[in-house]
Design an enzyme around this catalytic site. Sequence first.
Site, PDB file in Angstrom:
ATOM      1  CG  HIS A  51      -3.071  -3.716  -4.241  1.00  0.00           C
ATOM      2  ND1 HIS A  51      -3.514  -2.498  -4.693  1.00  0.00           N
ATOM      3  CD2 HIS A  51      -1.935  -3.483  -3.556  1.00  0.00           C
ATOM      4  CE1 HIS A  51      -2.681  -1.568  -4.274  1.00  0.00           C
ATOM      5  NE2 HIS A  51      -1.725  -2.130  -3.583  1.00  0.00           N
ATOM      6  CG  HIS A  77       2.742  -2.473  -6.600  1.00  0.00           C
ATOM      7  ND1 HIS A  77       1.680  -3.209  -7.056  1.00  0.00           N
ATOM      8  CD2 HIS A  77       2.448  -2.135  -5.316  1.00  0.00           C
ATOM      9  CE1 HIS A  77       0.764  -3.298  -6.081  1.00  0.00           C
ATOM     10  NE2 HIS A  77       1.222  -2.669  -5.023  1.00  0.00           N
TER      11      HIS A  77
END
Lengths: 197, 333
Positions: free
Chosen positions: B219, B57
């Site tokens: 995700h 991320h």
Amino acid sequence: MGCDARAVAAAVRAAAAVVTAHRDELVRLDQAIGDGDHGENLKRGFGFVVQALDESTPDTPGAVLKLVATTLISKVGGAAGPLYGTAFLRAATAVGDATELTPELVAKALRAALEGVVARGKAEVGDKTMVDALAPAAEVGSLAAAATAAERGAESTIPLVARKGRASYLGERAIGHQDPGARSTALVLRAFAEAAS
Amino acid sequence: MKKILNDPAAVVAQSLLGLAAAHPDLLRVTTDPAVVSRADGPRPGKVAVVSGGGSGHEPLHGGFVGPGMLDAACPGAVFTSPTPDQIQAAVSRVDGGAGVLLLVKNYTGDVLNFETAAELLAADGVDVRTVLIDDDVAVRDSLYTAGRRGVGATVLVEKVVGAAAEAGADLATCERVARAAVAGARSMGIALTAPTVPHVGEPSFTLADDEMEVGIGIHGEPGRRRERLTDADGVVAALLEPVLADLPFAAGDEVLLFTNSMGGTPLLELYLAHGIAEQSLVDKGITVTRRLVGPYVTSLEMQGMSLTLLRLDDELTRLWDAPVRTAALRWGA
Ligand SMILES: Nc1ncnc2c1ncn2[C@@H]1O[C@H](COP(=O)(O)OP(=O)(O)O)[C@@H](O)[C@H]1O
Ligand SMILES: [Mg+2]
């Protein structure tokens, strides 16, 4: 054959080998309704467990289970790390410092493992998690029966909508897929059963 | 899979070494356990603000470590939460004795690992509090889910809490600021392509050229539904409407608008979308007083974007404006 610390360690190694062999399958199951890491998480975690057992095999079954627990908690991460770790930790506590596992102790350990997973993750049967495999396994007498019950339980997750974990974000789209954690739980219990027979 | 990569198993550690090399003045990095911390920490008497989560991320969370924001971050494996040991190590590196605030994105794995770490830290006498970030309106917050996910609001919460801690706020105040920011923030995201996790080697899902996945997380998990890809006006509307309706935001509100790229969407497209979002907020009588545009909470190379709105009051505005010096956010310092 007695079920002493060495036999338990051998069973854990067998489970590690099975998890590793099924890594891709577990990744695919988790890709469908999660984020695709479950197979890798368990493979990595059990890899460290085998390493820890290579360094020193503790001298009671309980101590072996505790080593598995602390290694999984400290190395895996994700949902599976603390949940599997808690399961092994409660199992370790349940068998205490017995030098041999009796069928009664195995049954007690399975029940304790289930209680631990439920206490940490707050899932109930039918939420489409590893609890769906572990709960029926904790109700039967022998490891072989537990493995069979867990396999059925894992398959029973296929038509379910998930209420816990990442799969719960999907709503109805989770229907038709087996829960990866339930599948891995069944694999591990089957490996234990075969090692014990 | 095409990636700049040596060994998929070493991707996080090697990337962290690069982060350290790029910011020697700012960061201290270890890879075993993986911890990114402020070079000038611990700061005695200052509340330590610690966050962490799966890698993939970036720049979240390591890129937000530094004066005015996080004291430490613990990056897990790609898309996998860090372990309790890692979290404890991060805390011990920056605990200045004034307490520790853990900022945790609401995912089962993150919650369980941070919970375990918090129990162990408390047993060691550390005054530790945890605030969960759960801004994603794509997930219904109900008994039937793990609750809303933490997504874009994470960077906003980390910024305002970090500013409060830097200015000397005590632990209770930092916790209150974090809860206020979480309470006033909502997000929603879409994907045009899926990310490829290095150790998986193939995209997490497949989308046809004319499809978009609406209500995605960060995700590579599938979203709430799959729809025909619309033009930019349609995409922005699909994101903004559920965000506005959820809090709800209303005419007269002052907000921070955060237009986030999921990693693969270029700034050309992102600014285009941001402009549309600003205009549609103006049309609704909502005043955008602060903004953030860029790839800050990403999902590897995923093409896509999210919109986050944070309702501002004087305190949050002041904390947002306060100086910050990190790898990814810098102003006033
Ligand atoms: N609250 C929970 N209780 C019990 N099991 C859970 C819970 N949440 C998730 N799980 C189990 O964890 C599995 C996912 O593990 P894993 O993919 O390793 O972690 P993550 O979800 O963090 O990516 C699920 O398939 C499910 O069986
Ligand atoms: Mg997963």
